[in-house]
Design an enzyme around this catalytic site. Structure first.
Site, PDB file in Angstrom:
ATOM      1  N   ARG A 105       0.846  -1.186   0.000  1.00 50.78           N
ATOM      2  CA  ARG A 105       0.000   0.000   0.000  1.00 50.78           C
ATOM      3  C   ARG A 105       0.881   1.236   0.000  1.00 50.78           C
ATOM      4  O   ARG A 105       1.712   1.412   0.898  1.00 50.78           O
ATOM      5  CB  ARG A 105      -0.870  -0.040   1.274  1.00 50.78           C
ATOM      6  CG  ARG A 105      -1.940   0.991   1.300  1.00 50.78           C
ATOM      7  CD  ARG A 105      -2.968   0.699   2.365  1.00 50.78           C
ATOM      8  NE  ARG A 105      -2.436   0.596   3.712  1.00 50.78           N
ATOM      9  CZ  ARG A 105      -3.177   0.786   4.797  1.00 50.78           C
ATOM     10  NH1 ARG A 105      -4.439   1.074   4.686  1.00 50.78           N
ATOM     11  NH2 ARG A 105      -2.651   0.665   5.990  1.00 50.78           N
ATOM     12  N   THR A 109      -0.919   7.573  -1.027  1.00 52.98           N
ATOM     13  CA  THR A 109      -2.188   7.500  -1.767  1.00 52.98           C
ATOM     14  C   THR A 109      -3.104   6.411  -1.222  1.00 52.98           C
ATOM     15  O   THR A 109      -4.295   6.398  -1.518  1.00 52.98           O
ATOM     16  CB  THR A 109      -1.926   7.171  -3.252  1.00 52.98           C
ATOM     17  OG1 THR A 109      -1.330   5.858  -3.320  1.00 52.98           O
ATOM     18  CG2 THR A 109      -0.984   8.184  -3.882  1.00 52.98           C
ATOM     19  N   ASP A 201      -1.119  -3.187  13.207  1.00 53.12           N
ATOM     20  CA  ASP A 201      -0.612  -3.697  11.932  1.00 53.12           C
ATOM     21  C   ASP A 201      -0.504  -5.222  12.035  1.00 53.12           C
ATOM     22  O   ASP A 201       0.328  -5.757  12.774  1.00 53.12           O
ATOM     23  CB  ASP A 201       0.754  -3.073  11.637  1.00 53.12           C
ATOM     24  CG  ASP A 201       1.234  -3.433  10.229  1.00 53.12           C
ATOM     25  OD1 ASP A 201       1.448  -2.513   9.431  1.00 53.12           O
ATOM     26  OD2 ASP A 201       1.376  -4.649   9.936  1.00 53.12           O
TER      27      ASP A 201
HETATM   28  N1  URA Z   1      -3.584  -3.306   7.705  1.00 53.60           N
HETATM   29  C1  URA Z   1      -3.276  -3.634   8.972  1.00 53.60           C
HETATM   30  O1  URA Z   1      -2.374  -4.428   9.224  1.00 53.60           O
HETATM   31  N2  URA Z   1      -3.989  -3.077   9.963  1.00 53.60           N
HETATM   32  C2  URA Z   1      -4.996  -2.204   9.742  1.00 53.60           C
HETATM   33  O2  URA Z   1      -5.617  -1.754  10.702  1.00 53.60           O
HETATM   34  C3  URA Z   1      -5.307  -1.871   8.406  1.00 53.60           C
HETATM   35  C4  URA Z   1      -4.584  -2.433   7.408  1.00 53.60           C
END
Ligand code: URA
Length: 210
Positions: A105, A109, A201
């Site tokens: 990601r 953006t 995460d």
């Molecule tokens: N990816 C993650 O690991 N945690 C989140 O809260 C959103 C995306």
């Protein structure tokens, strides 16, 4: 599976998820819980797999016994966090074929960028289960499903641990034919694209990185 979104409310799933959310939970325990929960979710997502019968002999007599029909299903892990769900699912479905979609990601953006793609053959003849613990913005999930459809996949399900309403809406708009199965529909996303209340995460928590 008819519904676009299914939340698995099973008490074991919900209890394990709460332990995973807690910030003090260690990497080792987080990983173990993820393995356990992924098997419970795999059980749910495969509930309506087509069946046929095979004639077998028990020690007592012959019978027509139920077995899974059709091609081996394909589990597609969205790297890297999808691998945490994959391990447990493969214990339950050891003959599944496995594919990987590498998307990261872009932090500015929040759009997905592809860096790896390898999936089994004959995707048009398989049930395809895409696994990613966090359905956040839905951008990478929708992009992954786009790629899988280009490879011929027609019967796709999306399995995650947590879903944000934004991600569910994005998937519904882009892929209304792809049912989503999750352990929780959380409240929202923050400005950085993290799910609230969430669990942080997922990749960092399962692999012990920061
Ligand atoms: N990816 C993650 O690991 N945690 C989140 O809260 C959103 C995306």
């Amino acid at each position: 599976m008819q519904e676009h979104l299914t939340v698995v409310k099973h008490p074991l799933v919900q209890h394990k998820l709460t332990l995973m959310r807690e910030k003090g939970t260690s990497t080792a325990v987080f990983r173990q819980l993820l393995r356990e929960i992924s098997q419970l979710l795999a059980y749910e997502v495969t509930y309506e797999l087509p069946m046929t019968t095979r004639t077998i002999e028990t020690p007592m007599q012959e019978m027509d016994a139920p077995v899974l029909a059709g091609r081996k299903l394909a589990l597609i892990s969205i790297l890297r966090a999808g691998n945490g769900l994959l391990d447990g699912m493969l214990e339950l479905i050891p003959s599944a074929r496995v594919g990987f979609v590498g998307l990261y990601r872009d932090e500015e953006t929040l759009q997905p960028v592809q860096y790896y793609y390898k999936v089994p053959d004959q995707m048009d003849n398989r049930l395809v289960i895409v696994v990613d613990p966090m359905l956040a913005t839905g951008n990478s999930s929708a992009a992954a499903v786009d790629l899988l459809k280009k490879s011929g996949a027609r019967d796709i399900r999306f399995l995650c641990l947590l879903a944000a309403p934004e991600g569910v809406a994005r998937m519904k708009e882009a892929h209304p034919d792809v049912p989503i199965l999750t352990a929780s529909l959380d409240d929202s996303l923050n400005d950085a694209g993290y799910i609230l209340p969430g669990l942080g995460d997922a990749g960092d928590r399962m692999f012990g990185t920061k």
